[in-house]
Design an enzyme around this catalytic site. Structure first.
Site, mmCIF file in Angstrom:
data_model
loop_
_atom_site.group_PDB
_atom_site.id
_atom_site.type_symbol
_atom_site.label_atom_id
_atom_site.label_comp_id
_atom_site.label_asym_id
_atom_site.label_seq_id
_atom_site.Cartn_x
_atom_site.Cartn_y
_atom_site.Cartn_z
ATOM 1 N NE ARG A 111 4.260 1.929 8.581
ATOM 2 C CZ ARG A 111 4.881 1.454 7.490
ATOM 3 N NH1 ARG A 111 5.063 0.144 7.332
ATOM 4 N NH2 ARG A 111 5.318 2.279 6.558
ATOM 5 C CG HIS A 156 3.357 2.216 1.891
ATOM 6 N ND1 HIS A 156 3.667 1.676 3.123
ATOM 7 C CD2 HIS A 156 3.950 1.398 0.988
ATOM 8 C CE1 HIS A 156 4.418 0.588 2.960
ATOM 9 N NE2 HIS A 156 4.596 0.394 1.669
ATOM 10 C CD GLU A 202 10.734 0.783 2.489
ATOM 11 O OE1 GLU A 202 10.376 0.534 1.330
ATOM 12 O OE2 GLU A 202 11.146 -0.085 3.251
ATOM 13 C CG ASN A 342 9.763 -0.122 6.492
ATOM 14 O OD1 ASN A 342 9.233 0.037 7.590
ATOM 15 N ND2 ASN A 342 9.235 0.333 5.370
ATOM 16 C CE1 TYR A 344 10.074 -7.068 5.010
ATOM 17 C CE2 TYR A 344 10.797 -4.789 4.861
ATOM 18 C CZ TYR A 344 9.782 -5.720 4.915
ATOM 19 O OH TYR A 344 8.471 -5.311 4.888
ATOM 20 C CD GLU A 427 7.103 -2.086 5.501
ATOM 21 O OE1 GLU A 427 7.734 -2.856 4.761
ATOM 22 O OE2 GLU A 427 6.515 -1.065 5.100
HETATM 23 C C1 BGC Z 1 7.724 -1.962 1.596
HETATM 24 C C2 BGC Z 1 6.517 -2.879 1.510
HETATM 25 C C3 BGC Z 1 6.923 -4.178 0.853
HETATM 26 C C4 BGC Z 1 7.983 -4.827 1.703
HETATM 27 C C5 BGC Z 1 8.452 -6.189 1.214
HETATM 28 C C6 BGC Z 1 8.982 -2.656 2.070
HETATM 29 O O1 BGC Z 1 10.086 -2.068 1.492
HETATM 30 O O2 BGC Z 1 7.443 -0.865 2.405
HETATM 31 O O3 BGC Z 1 5.504 -2.225 0.815
HETATM 32 O O4 BGC Z 1 5.853 -5.030 0.622
HETATM 33 O O5 BGC Z 1 9.120 -3.992 1.732
HETATM 34 O O6 BGC Z 1 9.102 -6.086 0.007
#
Ligand code: BGC
Length: 526
Positions: A111, A156, A202, A342, A344, A427
């Site tokens: 991607r 992006h 995002e 995405n 995390y 992501e």
């Molecule tokens: C973004 C990335 C960023 C990653 C880590 C995501 O929200 O799409 O561009 O590097 O988070 O912070």
């Protein structure tokens, strides 16, 4: 090698080898004990993810114009240690090497995003830049040649600065037309080979960073969220997401009407998708956690699936929240073939509607990484509860915590709310701040491996429960410009040397490789 260094290295290795993750590489049967590729459906995309500004460099080469990020990063003090994307990972010149790296990793997808200012330096009012087009054609062709599926994000974060100056970019409905022009240019030039399109990355997070907190270009905000020269933190993020939703839907209509039948691709949007947990057992905090999901995730995705904003948002924001006309509702409804998320981290949520959350002071754990976020529905998010306990191990990247269960929970939320549409995890990654004087220890990468294994295990559970997940992309292929953190935060499977820009696999790259070739008889070395 000096003797003392040798002993030092041996000690580290001993320490590392005592860890089961490393043993995994040495034992024949180890992958059977852990998350396995075979737990994921056939045809599942396993890839890595990047974005143009974060890796390309070549910032004024071959006809590219300045983007909003070029201008922002050249403004003193914007990015840590004066970092910028002028050279970044020099992917613009090293893309062939990077594709080779991906081939050796064993991924079947990649991607990446298109630099708007490289392809259309003046937006719709100037000519297309053939060298920019050629660059992405080369990437796509070389990926396909290696059996790697291109998964393209059209936008992006970076856009031609000219659009900022001309219209105020995403604050203006004119940006919708600009985006449609850019997206159509991409469909026309690349669509015969690209089968996965993500329109915008995002908008639900970028609007907050750029227009509420004012820490991304164009640096708009108002008190108490920040001190900027311009902006209105209560209203502008809502406008920006509104324009993004309409821009997406208009581009999708063109894709569906003019390209999709012939090109046979899928098109979707990528949402930032944190998971939220109540900070306490209080009913108000439980409701606030639900509200956070609604105001962060459903804010963007509800209109694109169901045709309008969540009713709770209308209730809280009233007239501040823009309205879709009847025709627009028809346009935006069902305007995605898949949802990209995405994901995390998970955060605690505390209610601020019924309790006093004046959290702008320091030393209060509940205030360290969150604020009374109006666009999130009057609540506070934090990685710590009121007793100072962390929700999960903090990553090196401030504000992110390791909470693997969050993956299953957020997928579950999306599966139920959006009728089990196809989902791609576009992501997921571990941000570390392991900068070391005198070099980088590639073997010291255990936390990243643990992170991906645990999150993949959680994802596999959600698939077993019936979620229609089609792919997983690790952020990121290699260390790169982490926006305001510059090069101080690292998400890569590959380390990039700051001077030579040489790429070297970290331990996590070896682990991903092992994981990916699990089902293949003969292991190729990385
Ligand atoms: C973004 C990335 C960023 C990653 C880590 C995501 O929200 O799409 O561009 O590097 O988070 O912070």
């Amino acid at each position: 090698m000096k003797f003392s260094y040798f002993i030092f290295h041996l000690l580290i290795l001993q320490d590392v080898y005592s860890n089961s993750i490393i043993n995994c590489q040495l034992r024949e049967n180890c992958l059977e004990e852990e998350v396995k590729k075979s737990e994921f459906p056939d045809g599942f995309l396993f890839g890595t993810s990047t974005s143009a500004y974060q890796i390309e460099g070549g910032y004024i080469e071959d006809g590219k114009s300045l983007s909003n990020w070029d201008v922002y990063s050249h403004t003193n003090g914007s990015i840590k240690n004066g970092g910028n994307g002028d050279i970044a990972d020099d992917h613009y010149h090293r893309y062939l090497e990077d594709i080779d790296i991906m081939e050796s990793l064993g991924v079947n997808a990649y991607r990446f995003s298109i630099s708007w200012s490289r392809v259309l330096p003046n937006g719709s009012s100037g000519p297309m830049n053939p060298i920019g087009i050629k660059f992405y054609n080369n990437i796509i062709d070389n990926l396909l040649h290696k059996g790697i599926t291109p998964f393209v994000t059209i936008h992006h974060n970076d856009y031609p600065q000219e659009l900022e100056e001309r219209y105020g970019a995403w604050l203006s409905p004119f940006m919708q037309e600009e985006f449609v022009y850019f997206a159509s240019t991409c469909f026309k030039n690349f669509g015969n080979r690209v089968k996965y399109w993500a329109t915008i990355n995002e908008p639900n997070l970028v609007s907050e960073l750029a227009y509420m907190k004012g820490i991304f270009p164009p640096v708009h905000c108002s008190p108490p969220f920040g001190k900027c020269s311009y902006g209105n933190s209560d209203i502008e993020p809502l406008l920006v997401v509104h324009n993004s939703i309409l821009a997406h839907a208009k581009a999708v209509k063109i894709y569906r009407d003019q390209f999709q039948v012939e090109q046979r691709g899928m098109i979707g949007m990528v949402a930032s998708a944190y998971m939220y947990k109540p900070m306490t057992d209080d009913e108000v905090d439980k409701k606030a956690a639900t509200r956070a999901l609604t105001f962060h995730v459903a804010w963007l995705l509800d209109p694109l699936v169901h045709g309008d904003y969540p009713i709770e948002m209308r209730h809280y924001h009233g007239r501040k929240l823009p309205r879709f006309s009847y025709k627009e509702k028809l346009l935006i409804k069902k305007s995605m073939d898949f949802i990209g998320i995405n994901h995390y981290s998970t955060l605690f949520v505390k209610d601020c509607l019924h309790s006093n959350c004046t959290c702008m002071h320091e030393n209060n754990p509940t205030c360290s990484h969150g604020e009374n976020r109006a666009i999130l529905g009057f609540l506070l998010t934090s990685g710590q509860n009121e007793d100072g306990e962390f929700i999960g191990d903090p990553m090196g990247m401030p504000g992110l915590y390791v909470v693997p269960q969050g993956m299953e929970d957020i997928i579950d939320y999306i599966r139920k709310r959006y009728n089990n549409m196809p989902i791609f995890v576009t992501e997921n990654g571990y941000g570390s701040n392991d900068n070391q004087e005198g070099g980088y220890d590639l073997d010291k990468d255990i936390n990243r491996i643990k992170f991906h294994k645990a999150y993949l295990t959680s994802l596999a559970r959600s698939i077993r429960n019936g979620a229609n997940v089609r792919g997983y992309f690790i952020w990121s292929l290699m260390d790169n410009l982490e926006w305001n953190f510059g090069y101080t935060i690292k998400f890569g499977l590959y380390y990039v040397h700051p001077l030579t820009l040489d790429r070297s696999p970290k331990l996590s790259a070896h682990w991903y490789h092992d994981f990916l070739i699990n089902n293949i008889q003969e292991k190729k070395s990385i």
